[in-house]
Structure formats: structure tokens, C-alpha cells
Write a protein that holds these residues in place. Structure first.
Motif, PDB file in Angstrom:
ATOM      1  N   ASP A  55     101.721  46.312  94.287  1.00 33.82           N
ATOM      2  CA  ASP A  55     100.839  47.307  93.679  1.00 33.82           C
ATOM      3  C   ASP A  55     101.723  48.249  92.868  1.00 33.82           C
ATOM      4  OD1 ASP A  55      98.718  48.974  93.019  1.00 33.82           O
ATOM      5  OD2 ASP A  55      98.744  50.032  94.942  1.00 33.82           O
ATOM      6  N   GLY A  56     101.938  47.902  91.613  1.00 30.95           N
ATOM      7  CA  GLY A  56     102.866  48.681  90.794  1.00 30.95           C
ATOM      8  C   GLY A  56     104.292  48.435  91.260  1.00 30.95           C
ATOM      9  N   ARG A  57     104.980  49.530  91.631  1.00 31.24           N
ATOM     10  CA  ARG A  57     106.376  49.415  92.080  1.00 31.24           C
ATOM     11  C   ARG A  57     106.507  49.270  93.586  1.00 31.24           C
ATOM     12  NH1 ARG A  57     109.850  54.046  89.535  1.00 31.24           N
ATOM     13  NH2 ARG A  57     111.326  52.974  90.859  1.00 31.24           N
ATOM     14  N   GLN A  58     105.391  49.323  94.280  1.00 27.35           N
ATOM     15  CA  GLN A  58     105.448  49.218  95.745  1.00 27.35           C
ATOM     16  C   GLN A  58     104.620  48.033  96.231  1.00 27.35           C
ATOM     17  OE1 GLN A  58     103.545  52.248  98.037  1.00 27.35           O
ATOM     18  NE2 GLN A  58     101.701  52.262  96.824  1.00 27.35           N
ATOM     19  N   TYR A  59     104.643  47.834  97.539  1.00 23.52           N
ATOM     20  CA  TYR A  59     103.805  46.829  98.177  1.00 23.52           C
ATOM     21  C   TYR A  59     102.741  47.530  98.998  1.00 23.52           C
ATOM     22  CZ  TYR A  59     107.198  43.154  97.118  1.00 23.52           C
ATOM     23  OH  TYR A  59     108.010  42.265  96.485  1.00 23.52           O
ATOM     24  N   ARG A  60     101.615  46.860  99.153  1.00 20.34           N
ATOM     25  CA  ARG A  60     100.582  47.289 100.081  1.00 20.34           C
ATOM     26  C   ARG A  60     100.533  46.227 101.167  1.00 20.34           C
ATOM     27  NH1 ARG A  60      98.295  51.691  98.994  1.00 20.34           N
ATOM     28  NH2 ARG A  60      96.438  51.358 100.258  1.00 20.34           N
ATOM     29  N   TYR A  61     100.475  46.678 102.408  1.00 13.16           N
ATOM     30  CA  TYR A  61     100.558  45.784 103.561  1.00 13.16           C
ATOM     31  C   TYR A  61      99.221  45.721 104.274  1.00 13.16           C
ATOM     32  CZ  TYR A  61     105.558  46.115 102.778  1.00 13.16           C
ATOM     33  OH  TYR A  61     106.799  46.048 102.210  1.00 13.16           O
ATOM     34  N   ARG A  62      98.972  44.561 104.906  1.00 13.58           N
ATOM     35  CA  ARG A  62      97.751  44.333 105.681  1.00 13.58           C
ATOM     36  C   ARG A  62      98.117  43.480 106.892  1.00 13.58           C
ATOM     37  NH1 ARG A  62      92.197  44.171 104.634  1.00 13.58           N
ATOM     38  NH2 ARG A  62      92.569  44.797 102.491  1.00 13.58           N
ATOM     39  N   LEU A  63      97.475  43.736 108.018  1.00 16.93           N
ATOM     40  CA  LEU A  63      97.715  42.909 109.203  1.00 16.93           C
ATOM     41  C   LEU A  63      97.301  41.473 108.926  1.00 16.93           C
ATOM     42  CD1 LEU A  63      96.514  45.042 112.255  1.00 16.93           C
ATOM     43  CD2 LEU A  63      98.838  44.458 111.610  1.00 16.93           C
ATOM     44  N   ALA A  64      98.129  40.535 109.333  1.00 19.66           N
ATOM     45  CA  ALA A  64      97.828  39.119 109.183  1.00 19.66           C
ATOM     46  C   ALA A  64      97.408  38.499 110.512  1.00 19.66           C
ATOM     47  CB  ALA A  64      99.050  38.375 108.637  1.00 19.66           C
ATOM     48  N   VAL A  65      97.495  39.287 111.575  1.00 16.43           N
ATOM     49  CA  VAL A  65      97.150  38.822 112.916  1.00 16.43           C
ATOM     50  C   VAL A  65      96.233  39.846 113.571  1.00 16.43           C
ATOM     51  CG1 VAL A  65      99.315  37.569 113.217  1.00 16.43           C
ATOM     52  CG2 VAL A  65      99.170  39.934 113.957  1.00 16.43           C
ATOM     53  N   ASP A  66      95.587  39.428 114.636  1.00 15.16           N
ATOM     54  CA  ASP A  66      94.736  40.325 115.417  1.00 15.16           C
ATOM     55  C   ASP A  66      95.628  41.231 116.264  1.00 15.16           C
ATOM     56  OD1 ASP A  66      92.513  41.417 116.786  1.00 15.16           O
ATOM     57  OD2 ASP A  66      92.678  39.870 118.325  1.00 15.16           O
ATOM     58  N   GLU A  67      95.489  42.531 116.084  1.00 15.13           N
ATOM     59  CA  GLU A  67      96.339  43.477 116.818  1.00 15.13           C
ATOM     60  C   GLU A  67      96.210  43.313 118.330  1.00 15.13           C
ATOM     61  OE1 GLU A  67      97.104  48.265 117.308  1.00 15.13           O
ATOM     62  OE2 GLU A  67      95.091  47.517 116.888  1.00 15.13           O
ATOM     63  N   SER A  68      94.999  43.126 118.830  1.00 11.55           N
ATOM     64  CA  SER A  68      94.819  43.017 120.278  1.00 11.55           C
ATOM     65  C   SER A  68      95.517  41.774 120.829  1.00 11.55           C
ATOM     66  CB  SER A  68      93.335  43.017 120.653  1.00 11.55           C
ATOM     67  OG  SER A  68      92.668  41.940 120.050  1.00 11.55           O
ATOM     68  N   ALA A  69      95.493  40.678 120.091  1.00 13.74           N
ATOM     69  CA  ALA A  69      96.189  39.467 120.541  1.00 13.74           C
ATOM     70  C   ALA A  69      97.691  39.690 120.547  1.00 13.74           C
ATOM     71  CB  ALA A  69      95.839  38.289 119.642  1.00 13.74           C
ATOM     72  N   LEU A  70      98.195  40.390 119.540  1.00 13.92           N
ATOM     73  CA  LEU A  70      99.623  40.663 119.443  1.00 13.92           C
ATOM     74  C   LEU A  70     100.105  41.516 120.622  1.00 13.92           C
ATOM     75  CD1 LEU A  70     102.012  40.213 117.473  1.00 13.92           C
ATOM     76  CD2 LEU A  70     101.412  42.407 116.459  1.00 13.92           C
TER      77      LEU A  70
END
Length: 117
Positions: free
Chosen positions: A60-75
Motif C-alpha cells: 500500500d504505497g511505501r508500506q505493507y498492510r497485513y491481515r491474519l491468514a489463520v484463525d486466531e483461536s486455532a493458533l
């Protein structure tokens, strides 16, 4: 300022990302963390989580935007199970854990186990 264990900061970053409910940049996540970790520290944690496949990222421009790729509760559940597997007395660990639960957490656990009153 006291230093966190690396695994603890990783968990805090994941919880902050999950709490935002979507994608977020490094600065947004920093604002949700206690103790004011450095931007570069949070960036390094996010990069490591990306390499592990736990988060995805989009430029996103000069930075990255992050998103969970896994279910937090399972992790988190996997981490808890892993810790129990290494304990010499899992029953004692579970007992101590249950004694630290809030009333709401205890109510939820009873509900899950089928012992709701």
C-alpha cells in the motif's frame, strides 16, 4: 522499560491485528501495543509472521498492510496444547490455569465443557 519475550510480542501483534478485524499497517498496530515498541521491531515481527504464513501482506504505497491468514483461536489453542504436551504434570498446569480465569472466562469454559448451570 522491561523487554518482552519475542513470542509474547508476536502474540500481542497477532491479537492487535485480530482486534482490528481487517488489515492494518505497522503504525496502526504499534498504536494498539503497550510499552511503545519501536516501529522497526513491530515491522520485524510482522515480517516473521508473514514468512511463517500466519499473516498475509499487500503493498500500500511505501508500506505493507497485513491481515491474519489463520484463525486466531486455532493458533492460540495450538500454542496452549503444545505447552501442555511438554509439561511433566499437565493436570497441575490445567488446574493452575483454571484458577487464573476471570468469572466470565470460567463461565465460558463451563459452557464449552457442557457443565453450564
Amino acid at each position: 522499560m522491561s523487554r518482552r519475550a519475542l513470542g509474547q510480542l508476536e502474540a500481542e501483534v497477532l491479537a492487535a491485528l485480530a482486534g482490528l478485524g481487517g488489515d492494518a499497517g505497522t503504525a496502526e498496530l504499534m498504536a494498539r501495543l503497550e510499552g511503545e515498541p519501536a516501529y522497526t521491531t513491530v515491522g520485524t515481527i510482522l515480517y516473521r509472521l508473514y514468512r511463517k504464513g500466519i499473516v498475509t501482506r499487500v503493498r500500500d504505497g511505501r508500506q505493507y498492510r497485513y491481515r491474519l491468514a489463520v484463525d486466531e483461536s486455532a493458533l492460540v489453542a495450538d500454542r496452549m496444547r503444545d505447552q501442555l504436551r511438554h509439561a511433566s504434570d499437565p493436570g497441575s498446569v490445567l488446574s493452575r490455569f483454571v484458577r487464573t480465569l476471570t468469572p466470565e472466562e470460567e463461565r465460558k469454559l463451563r459452557e464449552i465443557l457442557g457443565g453450564a448451570e
